[in-house]
Design an enzyme around this catalytic site. Structure first.
Site, mmCIF file in Angstrom:
data_model
loop_
_atom_site.group_PDB
_atom_site.id
_atom_site.type_symbol
_atom_site.label_atom_id
_atom_site.label_comp_id
_atom_site.label_asym_id
_atom_site.label_seq_id
_atom_site.Cartn_x
_atom_site.Cartn_y
_atom_site.Cartn_z
ATOM 1 N N LYS A 8 0.804 -1.224 0.000
ATOM 2 C CA LYS A 8 0.000 0.000 0.000
ATOM 3 C C LYS A 8 0.841 1.280 0.000
ATOM 4 C CE LYS A 8 -4.246 -1.673 0.170
ATOM 5 N NZ LYS A 8 -5.173 -1.445 -0.962
ATOM 6 N N GLU A 31 -9.493 6.308 3.221
ATOM 7 C CA GLU A 31 -10.378 5.287 3.767
ATOM 8 C C GLU A 31 -9.532 4.053 4.007
ATOM 9 O OE1 GLU A 31 -9.883 5.577 0.573
ATOM 10 O OE2 GLU A 31 -9.455 3.479 0.121
ATOM 11 N N SER A 90 1.630 -9.710 -1.012
ATOM 12 C CA SER A 90 1.364 -8.274 -0.928
ATOM 13 C C SER A 90 1.564 -7.669 0.454
ATOM 14 C CB SER A 90 -0.053 -7.985 -1.418
ATOM 15 O OG SER A 90 -0.981 -8.759 -0.676
#
Lengths: 266, 400
Positions: free
Chosen positions: B92, B114, B382
């Site tokens: 991210k 968010e 990830s």
């Protein structure tokens, strides 16, 4: 001439401004909606915006979102909303109804089917909040083919060149969002709104409604001085929320009467 | 296939994507698109981005040959793209740095985001702290409860976490609330969306920032095995880690791209978060058109996945397009399969994977045994699983 155009023409002849209340269909309970529509008309509505409940009302503030949730708790679908309009039309052939909602329920029903059913039910205008003009050419063409007015929003941040594009696609009226934010946000700045409405007026003859921040009689009166129509949403829904089933109609009528006389006092 | 060139100028990937927002947001999106167009190929901007990725995030992330795991599966060789080793523990952060650099250039002192699992919130709070920007993170109140350690992390980093009580109180509602904040505070606020969804330019921009994953892998794989992998596998919720590793491979026709969605309690139960695998109807949510989990009336339905990061009713519009043109395949694995893969990786390789990434591993566990040992699977790992240990312990009947 569409019912919306007829209404605005008649008001203009009487030198009056339109009062357009908003309620969410199915709030507080589906059994009240048709009666509430009639109450609104009897207490001074020239036209009604009827909200179609949606699970994710991104452009709405907490008040209208809660109304959506109350309606969805009773499974009020777009299909049911159209049935409500149809029922309302059986005893009111003149007050225009504008459906206000989001794209997904329309797409789930299918655009063509929706437009056809809306026409049959007696819907006069459709405002699809998350359909900016670039993304709904096909839908607008379908609406216009059935003489239903596509209603578009204009916002304080809409660039002049874009205002041109939007007013060229719109019919019925355009809806100027009087503040940056969601429905029911803080009070609007009347001086700024007046300037923006004038800018829009220079570009089009379509009636201009103003809403998103009309909280009381004083604001309604001020907006009526500069626009063709005053839209009252969150404040109306708040009145419903704060009522019991027994006094909801009385309270809505009282608020409407207050707004009507403020607007007509100009 | 022609050279892939998506989206169009309006942000459309075929029938998907686009800009489905209220008029109040159009100008902000136009401004963002203009600024992104200006900087996306600007050498100075890119140099700063790459500098931060190298020295702050710790890139490039290695590709690791999971030999014991490969042996255990008994087929294709498993390689892991180690995004779990990034600063903040997941992919991210790549995107957050890109968008925060853009926010600085746009002169916006306030960042909102968010978050579902909290990974994007933590990454945003991290980058905001480093750049001296105010940070507000919207998080569904259900997720606030499920992901308490990440909530505290964000607070440590100076962010304000706002629990969202509306709707299903999860990721989609947090996104609604962040949009409302943005439309109200457009002048001073930059909205960092964490996945390849939302209105244009977000799906494209997030993909571009995340595609560092795939660009590195395309360089690393030939160095390691002398060629590109036979298939690339990544989990898909909104789909940002998958888009990041898929995108640079799209024109490599021989490389299969496989997105793994969350089948939750099982596809047949309806309690899942796999709109592509389920062939859900196409609709409009959060600013774009895509496959959407919804009821017959077009209301968005509650999804289920053990992994908060995959628990989303839509999917990035580019994935919808890649599915339709058959460039990528989409499958789903259940909570149980993902949990099994989670434990397997812990024991076989000494790596605790995120529950999201465990979905990609779970599909590799099915696919690898059907392939010969000279085949190569590249899995996007990830994120790391530290954030999930409470969830996993609870499922094993252990109170930490």
């Amino acid at each position: 001439m569409s019912r919306i155009q007829t209404t605005f023409a008649e008001l203009k002849r009487q030198n009056k401004k339109a009062l357009i209340p908003y309620i969410t269909a199915g709030d507080p309970h589906p059994k009240h909606t048709v009666n509430l529509l009639h109450t609104l008309v009897e207490s001074g509505a020239d036209m009604i915006e009827l909200g179609v409940p949606f699970s994710d009302p991104m452009a709405d503030g907490p008040v209208i979102q809660r109304a959506s949730e109350r309606a969805l708790a009773h499974h009020v679908s777009l299909s049911k909303v159209l049935e409500m309009v149809k029922e309302f039309r059986q005893t009111d052939a003149s007050t225009p109804i504008v459906l206000m909602g989001y794209a997904n329920p329309v797409e789930a029903m299918g655009m063509e089917k929706f437009v056809q059913r809306a026409k049959e039910a007696g819907v006069d205008g459709v405002l699809t909040v998350d359909y900016p003009p670039e993304e709904c050419k096909e839908f607008v063409a379908l609406l216009q083919s059935q003489e239903i007015d596509p209603i578009f929003l204009l916002s304080p941040t809409t660039e002049p060149a874009r205002v041109d594009i939007i007013v060229n696609q719109a019919s019925g009226f355009v809806y100027y969002v009087s503040l940056k934010g969601v429905t029911g946000a803080k009070n609007l700045d009347i001086v700024e709104v007046a300037a923006r409405v004038k800018d829009i007026r220079d570009k089009t003859d379509i009636p201009i409604g103003v809403g998103f921040g009309v909280r009381d009689a004083a604001t309604a009166k001020a907006v009526a001085e500069i626009a063709d129509a005053v839209v009252v949403g969150s404040r109306m829904v708040q009145a419903i929320e704060q009522s019991t089933e027994a006094n909801v109609a009385t309270n809505v009528a009282a608020l409407m009467t207050e707004l009507r006389s403020a607007i007509d006092s100009n | 296939m022609q050279v892939y060139d998506m989206p169009d100028a309006g942000g459309h990937f075929g029938p998907y994507g686009g800009v489905f927002v209220a008029e109040t947001l159009i100008e902000a999106l136009d401004e963002l698109r203009g600024m992104y167009e200006r900087y996306r190929n600007d050498p100075e901007f890119l140099a700063e981005f790459e500098h931060d990725l190298k020295y702050f995030v710790g890139r490039p992330s290695p590709v690791y040959h999971a030999k014991r795991l490969s042996e255990h599966f008994g087929g294709a060789q498993i390689y892991l793209k180690r995004e779990d080793l990034n600063h903040t523990g997941a992919h991210k952060v790549n995107n957050c740095i890109g968008q925060a650099l853009l926010a600085k250039r746009m002169g916006k002192p306030r960042i909102i985001a968010e978050t579902g699992a909290g990974q994007h919130g933590v990454a945003t709070a991290t980058v905001a702290a480093r750049m001296g920007l105010e940070c507000v993170v919207y998080m569904g109140s259900e997720d606030v409860k499920r992901q308490a350690p990440n909530v505290y992390r964000m607070k440590l980093l100076g962010a304000t976490v706002v629990p969202v009580e509306s709707g299903s109180k999860t990721l989609k509602d947090a996104l609604n609330e962040a949009m409302r904040d943005w439309v109200t505070n457009i002048e001073n606020t930059f909205y960092i969306i964490g996945t390849v969804a939302g209105p244009h330019p977000y799906p494209m921009m997030v993909r571009d920032f995340q595609s560092i994953i795939g660009r590195e892998a395309r360089q690393q794989m030939p160095e390691l095995v002398g060629r590109q992998p036979d298939a690339v596998i990544a989990c898909v919720g909104g789909g940002s880690n998958a888009m990041g590793i898929f995108y640079p491979y799209i024109n490599d026709k021989d490389v299969r791209l496989i997105g793994v969605e969350a089948a939750g309690f099982g596809m047949e139960t309806g309690k899942h978060a796999a709109p592509l695998t389920a062939n859900s109807p196409v609709g409009v949510l959060h600013g774009n058109r895509t496959y959407l989990m919804q009821d017959a009336d077009g209301q968005i339905i509650e999804t289920h996945s053990i992994s908060a990061g995959l628990d989303y009713p839509g999917v990035g519009p580019e994935h919808a397009w890649l599915k339709d043109i058959h460039r990528a395949e989409y499958v789903a694995v259940t909570d149980d399969e993902a949990m099994h893969a989670f434990h397997t990786l812990c024991r076989m390789e000494g790596i605790i994977p995120a529950l999201e990434s465990s979905h990609a591993l779970a599909y590799a566990a099915k696919l690898a045994p059907t392939m010969s040992k000279d085949k190569v699977l590249l899995i996007n790992l990830s994120g790391r699983g530290d954030k999930d240990i409470n969830t996993v312990a609870k499922l094993s009947g252990i109170e930490l």
